[in-house]
Design an enzyme around this catalytic site. Structure first.
Site, short mmCIF file in Angstrom:
data_model
loop_
_atom_site.label_atom_id
_atom_site.label_comp_id
_atom_site.label_asym_id
_atom_site.label_seq_id
_atom_site.Cartn_x
_atom_site.Cartn_y
_atom_site.Cartn_z
N ASP A 2 0.83 -1.20 0.00
CA ASP A 2 0.00 0.00 0.00
C ASP A 2 0.87 1.26 0.00
O ASP A 2 1.92 1.30 0.64
CB ASP A 2 -0.91 0.00 1.23
N ARG A 6 0.06 7.51 -3.03
CA ARG A 6 0.45 8.59 -2.13
C ARG A 6 1.93 8.93 -2.28
O ARG A 6 2.33 10.09 -2.18
CB ARG A 6 0.14 8.20 -0.67
N TRP A 7 2.74 7.90 -2.53
CA TRP A 7 4.18 8.12 -2.73
C TRP A 7 4.41 9.00 -3.95
O TRP A 7 5.21 9.93 -3.92
CB TRP A 7 4.86 6.77 -2.89
N HIS A 19 2.91 3.35 -9.03
CA HIS A 19 2.69 1.93 -9.29
C HIS A 19 3.89 1.30 -10.01
O HIS A 19 4.28 0.17 -9.72
CB HIS A 19 1.43 1.74 -10.13
N SER A 47 -7.26 -5.86 -5.46
CA SER A 47 -8.39 -6.44 -4.73
C SER A 47 -9.67 -6.36 -5.56
O SER A 47 -9.75 -5.60 -6.53
CB SER A 47 -8.60 -5.72 -3.39
N ARG A 53 -11.83 2.13 -8.37
CA ARG A 53 -10.89 3.23 -8.61
C ARG A 53 -11.17 3.87 -9.98
O ARG A 53 -11.88 3.29 -10.81
CB ARG A 53 -9.45 2.72 -8.54
N LEU A 113 10.72 -20.70 -3.87
CA LEU A 113 9.70 -19.83 -3.29
C LEU A 113 8.38 -19.96 -4.05
O LEU A 113 8.34 -19.90 -5.28
CB LEU A 113 10.17 -18.37 -3.34
N ILE A 177 -6.85 -5.22 7.57
CA ILE A 177 -6.44 -6.30 6.67
C ILE A 177 -7.15 -6.25 5.32
O ILE A 177 -6.79 -6.99 4.41
CB ILE A 177 -6.62 -7.68 7.33
#
Length: 229
Positions: A2, A6-7, A19, A47, A53, A113, A177
């Site tokens: 998240d 804003r960044w 993004h 999500s 959005r 992984l 969450i």
């Protein structure tokens, strides 16, 4: 993950800029997890609520997802990483669905992984789709009601092939969450930090692991019982 938008806005840039830089942080996080021998890393990329959005941002995210899938699979192969996309991908374009399935197929035999990307995913959706699958088996006479156990239900979820989540990390400063892996996080340690995702690096990841390592995982037992294990 998240804080991308804003960044970017804090730097006077469009949210798209954030993004794209978030992808760089994602690469670092995957490399770090693989280096630390983490069994599985599940990232919340998009999500089921993110469709709300602005259309321009959603379209850009879809294109970014398509591009990243195309450019990163060779790197995943090189590092023996297995990719799985969890969520309802039927809502994506046919072009993107094909890219998803191909990326999964290309890495399905890797044994390192387990990288899970939640895309058009929601914890409630996950529980609902598992319930439908089990209900269908009962209706067809292939499963008795008494055979519906927590283990059976867990195995029907999108991450049923993996153990429950140990640690949930959320960047960006919010303490919730947000409908993520609701069943799987029943006993997870929750770690919230103010770092915006594009600034999340190996040091920030290690901080989260250090906090997790300091926790006593009792799972309903007493500290004395845990000490005897």
């Amino acid at each position: 993950m998240d804080g991308n938008g804003r960044w970017a806005e804090s730097k006077g840039k469009h949210r798209v800029f954030g993004h794209k830089h978030g992808v760089k942080s994602l690469r670092k996080a995957i490399s770090f997890a693989a280096e630390k021998k983490v069994q599985a890393l599940t990232i919340y990329a998009f999500s089921s609520e993110n469709w709300k959005r602005p259309e321009k941002e959603v379209n850009m995210l879809m294109e970014l997802f398509f591009t990243v899938l195309g450019s990163e699979v060779k790197k995943l192969q090189k590092h023996n990483i297995k990719l799985k996309i969890i969520g309802d991908i039927s809502a994506f374009s046919e072009r993107l669905q094909k890219k998803v399935l191909q990326a999964e197929k290309d890495t399905e035999n890797n044994s390192g992984l387990a990288l899970n990307v939640a895309a058009n995913y929601g914890g409630r959706w996950d529980i609902t789709q598992a319930t439908k699958q089990i209900a269908t088996l009962v209706k067809q006479g292939d499963l008795a009601i008494d055979d519906i156990t927590e283990e059976r239900f867990h195995n029907t979820l999108t991450l049923g092939h993996l153990p429950a989540v140990d640690l949930m990390i959320r960047t960006g400063g919010d303490h919730r969450i947000s409908n993520f892996l609701l069943w799987q996080m029943a006993y997870a340690e929750l770690y919230f930090c103010d770092v915006l995702w594009p600034d999340f690096n190996a040091d920030a990841f290690q901080d989260a692991l250090d906090v997790f390592a300091s926790k006593e995982r009792r799972f309903g037992q007493t500290s004395e019982q845990v000490a005897r294990r």
